[in-house]
Design a protein around this motif. Sequence first.
Motif, mmCIF file in Angstrom:
data_model
loop_
_atom_site.group_PDB
_atom_site.id
_atom_site.type_symbol
_atom_site.label_atom_id
_atom_site.label_comp_id
_atom_site.label_asym_id
_atom_site.label_seq_id
_atom_site.Cartn_x
_atom_site.Cartn_y
_atom_site.Cartn_z
ATOM 1 N N SER A 32 0.879 -0.983 0.214
ATOM 2 C CA SER A 32 -0.334 -0.158 -0.135
ATOM 3 C C SER A 32 0.743 1.369 -0.072
ATOM 4 N N ARG A 50 0.019 3.322 2.356
ATOM 5 C CA ARG A 50 1.179 3.966 3.359
ATOM 6 C C ARG A 50 2.494 3.066 3.507
ATOM 7 N N GLU A 60 -0.308 7.405 11.827
ATOM 8 C CA GLU A 60 -0.629 7.623 10.372
ATOM 9 C C GLU A 60 -0.972 9.625 10.148
ATOM 10 N N GLU A 110 -9.325 4.314 -1.676
ATOM 11 C CA GLU A 110 -8.734 4.090 -0.582
ATOM 12 C C GLU A 110 -8.041 4.536 -0.241
ATOM 13 N N ASP A 132 -4.692 3.135 1.932
ATOM 14 C CA ASP A 132 -4.194 1.915 1.247
ATOM 15 C C ASP A 132 -4.424 1.216 0.336
#
Length: 620
Positions: free
Chosen positions: A462, A464, A476, A497, A500
């Motif tokens: 992802s 992230r 985060e 998303e 993600d």
Amino acid sequence: MCLSHRTRRVPPSLYTRNPMASQSQSSFQALLSLLRYARGYRRRIIAAGSCSIINKLFDIAPEILIGIAIDVVVNKEQSFVAAMGFNTPQQQILALGVLTFFIWAGESIFEYLHLIMWRNLGQVLQADLRQDAYDHVQRLDMAFFESRSSGQLVSIINDDVNQLERFLDGGANNLIQVFVTVVAVGGVFLAISPFIALLAFTPIPIIVWGAFFFLKRANPLYADVREKVGGLASRLANNIGGIATIKSFTAEAQESERLREASDAYVQANRKAIAVSSAFIPVIRMAILAGFLATFTVGGLQALSGELNAGAYGVLVFLTQRLLWPLTNLAQTVDLFERAMASTRRILGVIETPIDVRDEGSHSLPQPVRGEVDFQNVSFEYAAGAGGVENVNLQVKAGSTLALVGATGSGKSTLIKLLLRFYRPRQGSILVDGVPIEQLPLKELRGAIGLVSQDVFLFEGSIRENIAYGRPTASEEEIIAAARTAEAWEFIARLPEGLDTPVGERGVKLSGGQRQRLSLARALLKDPPILVLDEATSAVDNETEAAIQRSLKHIAHGRTVVMIAHRLSTIVHADNIVVVDHGKVVEQGDHRQLLERKGMYWSQWQVQTGGEAEVETVFS
């Protein structure tokens, strides 16, 4: 004796002998190297081997019992079993039946044990070999990767390790049991009839000679097979990675033909090895037939003349078959062994590759890290004289911005690689905050430097995970803050998303500009005192370049920044601009000073802003 033991393997540094020597080892030398590697598993190997031995002894016993049963039927009260206290033939047969049950049960139990032990050992050993090979590859110098394709390395770490596992799953047990059969049956033969033993065992030297002859012939053939496997894997990896280029040039047919050539080369290499192994089997079968006929006829004549007990004759005939016929599988076992040893040579060849840039530093950077960088008389040459730098002296003050400009191949990126200790200078020294970088642990040195390169590499996962790659424990809020500073948050927030969102292999689902911004965010989240931008804006659109330039105004504050750029408009505010040509520093100063000198920098500036300049002085 057959219990499993959980042990730890030996670290590579303890078993390395002669680096790279394994590439030219014989099969038995490769086996010894493998045993040295696996000596941490000694108890498990002994346990599995012991179960194989006991299983084979139980496996041979029924043939002996059949001969004893024949003796009971023929001689009755005068039989061999009668001497043990069983008076009637019925009691003797019942006793043999009970004994047969326990022998078959024992054989089944130990067959289960040796199968599960060898297979589990193969699983664990192959996992450790793969892990050790990968861990060592990660520590190797960048020069190692420049001389080898990724497909070949994947083939070694994956396919070659699996080949060794296949041998441990069955081949190791087969070799042990053949040896046990020869020794045990030979003992029984000598006890019953030394003369027939001599006749029965006469073919064995021929079989052994054939096995060694096969090994000698097959050794280079299987080495070639493994090389062809690596070439095939390299071709596949290269083509799949460049599928967009293949499609854009409509080169599918061309690449399909290239793959067919690599595949045919692998088939041809295997065909040569198979021809040798296949020729081994008929020779062995004829040698076996000679031994069996000798026992069958000579023993039969002796039994008819009364020189040999009928039961003993039965034992000899059955054991001859038990001894010789399994040797027909010796060719397949040796074939599997040779393939495994060829793979072992390649695996250990990688593990034993010497490391030039060693992580042996024991000093620490003064805290807090200021980010001052000093190149002192640094020289370096790539292998085969393919460029480098010569007598470079540069000082980058803490918190300042240094820009490196020059033609492609002039040595700009080489200085960055030397700073990161991807390579070791031939002479000179590089210091960070006054500490020579070779005295620093690699983790501390590279932890103080954030790299954003032109060729952005994103890992499958992802957004992230890619931003937090340098700090997996980041919150985060910290990830979002880094994305905002890199001006990546705007496009991330628009994705369904968000953080993600999967990026695909190498970030294929994102545009080049988006990948570059994520790369910058990844470096920022790491919060390094030294930030290196290696042509980070050369392959992006104007909007992305403007976004990165806006980010740099915030990023550069209180941080040392080293920039490599072809677009001079992106470095006009640098504190110091260094012009590198053919590995040497030829000019340095700020933007205004370099323009006033009207040298190489001025010439390039004229070209990029529409002025005139001599062609010879233009950076490529």
